[in-house]
Design a protein around this motif. Structure first.
Motif, PDB file in Angstrom:
ATOM      1  N   VAL A 113       0.842  -1.200   0.000  1.00  0.00           N
ATOM      2  CA  VAL A 113       0.000   0.000   0.000  1.00  0.00           C
ATOM      3  C   VAL A 113       0.877   1.252   0.000  1.00  0.00           C
ATOM      4  O   VAL A 113       0.643   2.199  -0.767  1.00  0.00           O
ATOM      5  N   VAL A 114       1.902   1.262   0.851  1.00  0.00           N
ATOM      6  CA  VAL A 114       2.816   2.411   0.911  1.00  0.00           C
ATOM      7  C   VAL A 114       3.511   2.591  -0.439  1.00  0.00           C
ATOM      8  O   VAL A 114       3.598   3.708  -0.963  1.00  0.00           O
ATOM      9  N   HIS A 115       3.980   1.508  -1.026  1.00  0.00           N
ATOM     10  CA  HIS A 115       4.666   1.572  -2.321  1.00  0.00           C
ATOM     11  C   HIS A 115       3.730   2.130  -3.399  1.00  0.00           C
ATOM     12  O   HIS A 115       4.147   2.989  -4.200  1.00  0.00           O
ATOM     13  N   MET A 118       3.225   5.849  -2.847  1.00  0.00           N
ATOM     14  CA  MET A 118       4.430   6.592  -3.224  1.00  0.00           C
ATOM     15  C   MET A 118       4.523   6.709  -4.745  1.00  0.00           C
ATOM     16  O   MET A 118       4.864   7.767  -5.270  1.00  0.00           O
ATOM     17  N   ARG A 119       4.222   5.629  -5.449  1.00  0.00           N
ATOM     18  CA  ARG A 119       4.286   5.651  -6.908  1.00  0.00           C
ATOM     19  C   ARG A 119       3.217   6.588  -7.478  1.00  0.00           C
ATOM     20  O   ARG A 119       3.465   7.330  -8.413  1.00  0.00           O
ATOM     21  N   ALA A 129       4.147  17.010  -3.137  1.00  0.00           N
ATOM     22  CA  ALA A 129       3.337  15.798  -3.294  1.00  0.00           C
ATOM     23  C   ALA A 129       3.992  14.622  -2.563  1.00  0.00           C
ATOM     24  O   ALA A 129       3.307  13.797  -1.976  1.00  0.00           O
ATOM     25  N   MET A 130       5.321  14.566  -2.614  1.00  0.00           N
ATOM     26  CA  MET A 130       6.029  13.469  -1.959  1.00  0.00           C
ATOM     27  C   MET A 130       5.834  13.538  -0.449  1.00  0.00           C
ATOM     28  O   MET A 130       5.630  12.519   0.199  1.00  0.00           O
ATOM     29  N   ASP A 131       5.854  14.747   0.127  1.00  0.00           N
ATOM     30  CA  ASP A 131       5.650  14.889   1.570  1.00  0.00           C
ATOM     31  C   ASP A 131       4.252  14.428   1.963  1.00  0.00           C
ATOM     32  O   ASP A 131       4.067  13.756   2.978  1.00  0.00           O
TER      33      ASP A 131
END
Length: 146
Positions: A113-115, A118-119, A129-131
């Motif tokens: 889910v995290v991956h 992040m993608r 957006a990354m934060d």
């Protein structure tokens, strides 16, 4: 109506006395815990522990502790019948392995889910957006953690 494992007015022996083929006395230590309508309960306990040992164990305990002791003996006896070597320790070990496997599966699902988050946010071109993805991923992990 039942009184201490026996029908009132009847001379029906408890499951223990029935199996042992003896007369069931009014003060039978087995009667309250091994009623006549549950013969397998005493049969498995007798097979594993023996009637004499069960009798000794029950008489050594206070009256209020006997029901729990019988419940434990029945559980252990049934586990020993199913698994003569390990008994309930085998069942506990098997359940612990299942827990470990499920925790591993959960951790892998959480990582996936995290991956994916992040993608999804890395393809976005907006600044910060990354934060936000990391914050949302952390929030998702806290919802799934045990």
């Amino acid at each position: 109506m039942k009184e201490s494992g026996r029908k009132v007015g009847a001379v029906s022996p408890c499951a223990a006395c029935k199996l042992l083929r003896r007369r069931c006395a009014q003060d039978c230590v087995f009667a309250p815990y091994f009623p006549a309508d549950e013969p397998q309960k005493f049969a498995s306990v007798h097979k594993v522990f023996g009637a004499s040992n069960v009798n000794k164990m029950l008489q050594e305990l206070a009256e209020h502790q006997r029901r729990d002791a019988v419940s434990s003996m029945v559980y252990e006896a049934n586990a020993r019948v199913r698994d003569p070597v390990y008994g309930c320790a085998g069942a506990i070990s098997s359940l612990q392995k299942q827990i470990d496997s499920l925790q591993t599966q959960l951790a892998l699902a959480q990582a996936e889910v995290v991956h994916m988050r992040m993608r999804q946010f890395s393809t976005s071109s907006s600044p910060g957006a990354m934060d936000r993805a990391v914050d949302q991923a952390a929030m998702g992990e806290s919802l799934w953690s045990c």
